[in-house]
Enzyme design. Structure first.
Site, PDB file in Angstrom:
ATOM      1  N   TYR A  59      20.477 -13.859 -30.989  1.00 37.16           N
ATOM      2  CA  TYR A  59      20.011 -12.487 -31.263  1.00 37.16           C
ATOM      3  C   TYR A  59      20.988 -11.702 -32.122  1.00 37.16           C
ATOM      4  O   TYR A  59      20.579 -10.842 -32.903  1.00 37.16           O
ATOM      5  CB  TYR A  59      19.664 -11.754 -29.958  1.00 37.16           C
ATOM      6  N   ASN A  97       5.451  -8.273 -32.474  1.00 35.05           N
ATOM      7  CA  ASN A  97       6.680  -8.313 -33.268  1.00 35.05           C
ATOM      8  C   ASN A  97       7.703  -7.329 -32.724  1.00 35.05           C
ATOM      9  O   ASN A  97       7.345  -6.237 -32.273  1.00 35.05           O
ATOM     10  CB  ASN A  97       6.378  -7.959 -34.729  1.00 35.05           C
ATOM     11  N   ILE A  98       8.957  -7.707 -32.854  1.00 31.29           N
ATOM     12  CA  ILE A  98      10.004  -6.779 -32.427  1.00 31.29           C
ATOM     13  C   ILE A  98      10.500  -5.950 -33.615  1.00 31.29           C
ATOM     14  O   ILE A  98      11.225  -4.987 -33.439  1.00 31.29           O
ATOM     15  CB  ILE A  98      11.159  -7.502 -31.706  1.00 31.29           C
ATOM     16  N   HIS A 114       6.193  -7.412 -26.852  1.00 28.84           N
ATOM     17  CA  HIS A 114       7.287  -8.378 -26.684  1.00 28.84           C
ATOM     18  C   HIS A 114       8.646  -7.729 -26.927  1.00 28.84           C
ATOM     19  O   HIS A 114       9.622  -8.418 -27.230  1.00 28.84           O
ATOM     20  CB  HIS A 114       7.086  -9.591 -27.607  1.00 28.84           C
ATOM     21  N   THR A 182      -1.325 -13.894 -36.342  1.00 23.00           N
ATOM     22  CA  THR A 182      -0.782 -14.525 -35.134  1.00 23.00           C
ATOM     23  C   THR A 182      -1.441 -15.881 -34.922  1.00 23.00           C
ATOM     24  O   THR A 182      -2.638 -16.030 -35.169  1.00 23.00           O
ATOM     25  CB  THR A 182      -0.921 -13.601 -33.891  1.00 23.00           C
TER      26      THR A 182
HETATM   27  C1  BJW Z   1       0.341 -15.304 -42.053  1.00 22.52           C
HETATM   28  C2  BJW Z   1       1.159 -15.172 -43.151  1.00 22.52           C
HETATM   29  C3  BJW Z   1       0.792 -14.223 -44.081  1.00 22.52           C
HETATM   30  C4  BJW Z   1       1.994 -16.711 -41.956  1.00 22.52           C
HETATM   31  N1  BJW Z   1      -0.306 -13.487 -43.886  1.00 22.52           N
HETATM   32  N2  BJW Z   1      -0.755 -14.571 -41.881  1.00 22.52           N
HETATM   33  C5  BJW Z   1       0.433 -22.893 -20.300  1.00 22.52           C
HETATM   34  C6  BJW Z   1      -0.819 -22.408 -20.733  1.00 22.52           C
HETATM   35  C7  BJW Z   1      -1.005 -21.062 -21.056  1.00 22.52           C
HETATM   36  C8  BJW Z   1       0.061 -20.162 -20.973  1.00 22.52           C
HETATM   37  C9  BJW Z   1       1.279 -20.636 -20.541  1.00 22.52           C
HETATM   38  C10 BJW Z   1       1.462 -21.977 -20.210  1.00 22.52           C
HETATM   39  N3  BJW Z   1       2.775 -22.143 -19.841  1.00 22.52           N
HETATM   40  C11 BJW Z   1       3.399 -20.945 -19.949  1.00 22.52           C
HETATM   41  C12 BJW Z   1       2.505 -20.021 -20.365  1.00 22.52           C
HETATM   42  C13 BJW Z   1       2.768 -18.587 -20.636  1.00 22.52           C
HETATM   43  C14 BJW Z   1       3.611 -18.412 -21.883  1.00 22.52           C
HETATM   44  C15 BJW Z   1       2.872 -19.068 -23.068  1.00 22.52           C
HETATM   45  O1  BJW Z   1       1.976 -18.502 -23.650  1.00 22.52           O
HETATM   46  N4  BJW Z   1       3.288 -20.265 -23.449  1.00 22.52           N
HETATM   47  C16 BJW Z   1       2.582 -20.979 -24.527  1.00 22.52           C
HETATM   48  C17 BJW Z   1       3.579 -21.380 -25.601  1.00 22.52           C
HETATM   49  C18 BJW Z   1       1.823 -22.116 -23.910  1.00 22.52           C
HETATM   50  N5  BJW Z   1       3.721 -16.976 -22.094  1.00 22.52           N
HETATM   51  C19 BJW Z   1       4.666 -16.263 -21.532  1.00 22.52           C
HETATM   52  O2  BJW Z   1       5.560 -16.756 -20.838  1.00 22.52           O
HETATM   53  C20 BJW Z   1       4.563 -14.756 -21.697  1.00 22.52           C
HETATM   54  N6  BJW Z   1       4.569 -14.138 -20.412  1.00 22.52           N
HETATM   55  C21 BJW Z   1       3.559 -14.346 -19.546  1.00 22.52           C
HETATM   56  O3  BJW Z   1       2.602 -15.067 -19.799  1.00 22.52           O
HETATM   57  O4  BJW Z   1       3.690 -13.626 -18.376  1.00 22.52           O
HETATM   58  C22 BJW Z   1       2.653 -13.787 -17.374  1.00 22.52           C
HETATM   59  C23 BJW Z   1       1.426 -12.958 -17.653  1.00 22.52           C
HETATM   60  C24 BJW Z   1       0.156 -13.531 -17.677  1.00 22.52           C
HETATM   61  C25 BJW Z   1      -0.974 -12.743 -17.876  1.00 22.52           C
HETATM   62  C26 BJW Z   1      -0.840 -11.393 -18.070  1.00 22.52           C
HETATM   63  C27 BJW Z   1       0.423 -10.838 -18.055  1.00 22.52           C
HETATM   64  C28 BJW Z   1       1.537 -11.631 -17.866  1.00 22.52           C
HETATM   65  C29 BJW Z   1       5.730 -14.221 -22.497  1.00 22.52           C
HETATM   66  C30 BJW Z   1       5.680 -14.634 -23.928  1.00 22.52           C
HETATM   67  C31 BJW Z   1       6.937 -14.155 -24.659  1.00 22.52           C
HETATM   68  C32 BJW Z   1       6.949 -14.554 -26.132  1.00 22.52           C
HETATM   69  N7  BJW Z   1       8.212 -14.243 -26.696  1.00 22.52           N
HETATM   70  C33 BJW Z   1       8.416 -14.480 -28.122  1.00 22.52           C
HETATM   71  C34 BJW Z   1       9.856 -14.076 -28.476  1.00 22.52           C
HETATM   72  C35 BJW Z   1       9.969 -12.544 -28.521  1.00 22.52           C
HETATM   73  C36 BJW Z   1      11.311 -12.075 -28.889  1.00 22.52           C
HETATM   74  C37 BJW Z   1      11.691 -12.332 -30.312  1.00 22.52           C
HETATM   75  O5  BJW Z   1      10.910 -11.984 -31.237  1.00 22.52           O
HETATM   76  O6  BJW Z   1      12.761 -12.871 -30.493  1.00 22.52           O
HETATM   77  O7  BJW Z   1       7.490 -13.706 -28.869  1.00 22.52           O
HETATM   78  S1  BJW Z   1       8.068 -16.147 -28.624  1.00 22.52           S
HETATM   79  C38 BJW Z   1       7.329 -15.730 -30.151  1.00 22.52           C
HETATM   80  O8  BJW Z   1       5.915 -16.087 -30.133  1.00 22.52           O
HETATM   81  C39 BJW Z   1       7.387 -14.196 -30.230  1.00 22.52           C
HETATM   82  C40 BJW Z   1       6.047 -13.880 -30.822  1.00 22.52           C
HETATM   83  O9  BJW Z   1       5.727 -12.531 -30.554  1.00 22.52           O
HETATM   84  C41 BJW Z   1       5.143 -14.864 -30.172  1.00 22.52           C
HETATM   85  C42 BJW Z   1       3.836 -15.085 -30.901  1.00 22.52           C
HETATM   86  O10 BJW Z   1       4.059 -15.661 -32.154  1.00 22.52           O
HETATM   87  P1  BJW Z   1       3.178 -15.188 -33.410  1.00 22.52           P
HETATM   88  O11 BJW Z   1       3.428 -13.770 -33.701  1.00 22.52           O
HETATM   89  O12 BJW Z   1       1.777 -15.602 -33.205  1.00 22.52           O
HETATM   90  O13 BJW Z   1       3.871 -16.035 -34.583  1.00 22.52           O
HETATM   91  P2  BJW Z   1       3.583 -17.540 -35.046  1.00 22.52           P
HETATM   92  O14 BJW Z   1       4.734 -17.969 -35.858  1.00 22.52           O
HETATM   93  O15 BJW Z   1       3.205 -18.400 -33.907  1.00 22.52           O
HETATM   94  O16 BJW Z   1       2.281 -17.429 -35.963  1.00 22.52           O
HETATM   95  C43 BJW Z   1       2.305 -16.750 -37.205  1.00 22.52           C
HETATM   96  C44 BJW Z   1       0.917 -16.823 -37.806  1.00 22.52           C
HETATM   97  O17 BJW Z   1       0.947 -16.050 -39.005  1.00 22.52           O
HETATM   98  C45 BJW Z   1       0.478 -18.244 -38.188  1.00 22.52           C
HETATM   99  O18 BJW Z   1      -0.859 -18.469 -37.721  1.00 22.52           O
HETATM  100  C46 BJW Z   1       0.491 -18.236 -39.723  1.00 22.52           C
HETATM  101  O19 BJW Z   1      -0.545 -19.003 -40.303  1.00 22.52           O
HETATM  102  C47 BJW Z   1       0.287 -16.781 -40.029  1.00 22.52           C
HETATM  103  N8  BJW Z   1       0.872 -16.353 -41.289  1.00 22.52           N
HETATM  104  N9  BJW Z   1       2.175 -16.124 -43.062  1.00 22.52           N
HETATM  105  C48 BJW Z   1      -1.058 -13.733 -42.769  1.00 22.52           C
HETATM  106  N10 BJW Z   1       1.527 -14.041 -45.217  1.00 22.52           N
END
Ligand code: BJW
Length: 242
Positions: A59, A97-98, A114, A182
């Site tokens: 970080y 996003n952060i 997040h 996303t």
């Molecule tokens: C473009 C582009 C351009 C590129 N134009 N587009 C098994 C099954 C289901 C769930 C789980 C499981 N085991 C565990 C879980 C839960 C887990 C989870 O989901 N895991 C999966 C990986 C399976 N989730 C959690 O633990 C979360 N908490 C939780 O579930 O608590 C319980 C709960 C349940 C229900 C209700 C309430 C609570 C917590 C998740 C925390 C995620 N943290 C991060 C880090 C944050 C800090 C930091 O930024 O440093 O968050 S991880 C990372 O992924 C970050 C992001 O916000 C997050 C999502 O990523 P995002 O934004 O989608 O990015 P990418 O890279 O994946 O995608 C980018 C997209 O953009 C792509 O599609 C490209 O094509 C596109 N793109 N250029 C338009 N120019």
């Protein structure tokens, strides 16, 4: 759009893809952060308990990614800010996003589910502090004095995302749900479209992304291309009733 949104509430979920053209890496693209860092080592609550120093090093590097001179809101962030200014009803941006690029573009109604850059939090007293300071395992909390318990104010895997009650309440009243930049791989955000489809049948759902996300088939409308192109064009359509 296939449906009349009237003047109803619009919820926009955004992910890393919206900030890609501002110069911030996504997580899961080929050149994304998780191709360079092991997420199990830096973005889980277990990693924090196992090796705080490694997590904090990641970080501390991240501070520079968000503060580069060229990191500015792009046309997609600006279009969403325009939507909030010109739409007669409520517009809520729920961002994973952060970075602060939505705020930089002028959006006011933004929820960071997040967490947020520029804030740190104490694991002991839970105080949230506005700060860009580099943290190390010796840093003292200015509120409770605990040593090595200050962490970035972000949500790691295994932790509960923030403001979930407000988010689900907004989803329940929305007439248009947009998902922008996303991958649809991280829950609970990835489940929002299903929530809306099941609970709010009158709402229209649209995905705007570079490529089909994991949950793409759940969206009624799908538009693919760079966010700086597809988002402004879509917002223009929404605002002009096109
Ligand atoms: C473009 C582009 C351009 C590129 N134009 N587009 C098994 C099954 C289901 C769930 C789980 C499981 N085991 C565990 C879980 C839960 C887990 C989870 O989901 N895991 C999966 C990986 C399976 N989730 C959690 O633990 C979360 N908490 C939780 O579930 O608590 C319980 C709960 C349940 C229900 C209700 C309430 C609570 C917590 C998740 C925390 C995620 N943290 C991060 C880090 C944050 C800090 C930091 O930024 O440093 O968050 S991880 C990372 O992924 C970050 C992001 O916000 C997050 C999502 O990523 P995002 O934004 O989608 O990015 P990418 O890279 O994946 O995608 C980018 C997209 O953009 C792509 O599609 C490209 O094509 C596109 N793109 N250029 C338009 N120019």
């Amino acid at each position: 759009m296939h449906q009349d949104v009237g003047q109803g509430c619009i919820v926009v979920l955004t992910g890393a893809g919206i900030s890609k053209e501002s110069g911030i890496d996504t997580f899961r693209d080929e050149d994304g952060l998780w191709s360079k860092f092991d997420l199990e080592e830096v973005a889980t609550i277990e990693a924090w308990h196992r090796d705080k120093r490694k997590v904090l090093d990641f970080y501390n590097q991240g501070l520079t990614w968000f503060q580069g001179a060229n990191i500015r809101p792009n046309a997609a962030h600006e279009a969403l800010a325009r939507l909030e200014r010109e739409w007669p009803g409520e517009v809520l941006v729920v961002t994973q996003n952060i970075d602060l690029l939505h705020e930089g573009a002028g959006s006011k109604n933004v929820l960071h589910m997040h967490g947020q850059a520029g804030k740190i939090r104490c694991m002991v007293c839970e105080t949230i502090i506005d700060s860009d300071m580099r943290l190390d395992v010796e840093t003292l909390c200015p509120h409770c004095g605990a040593r090595g318990q200050l962490r970035p104010h972000v949500v790691w895997f295994g932790e509960m995302p923030l403001r979930m009650d407000e988010i689900y309440a907004a989803l329940d009243r929305c007439r248009l749900f947009m998902s922008v930049g996303t991958s649809g791989m991280v829950y609970p955000a990835a489940g929002f479209v299903q929530h809306v489809r099941q609970r709010v049948p009158r709402a229209h759902t649209v995905e705007l992304n570079l490529e089909p996300s994991d949950g793409h088939s759940l969206f009624q409308e799908r538009i693919y291309g760079p966010a700086t192109e597809v988002v402004p064009a879509y917002i223009e359509k929404v605002l002009t009733g096109g």
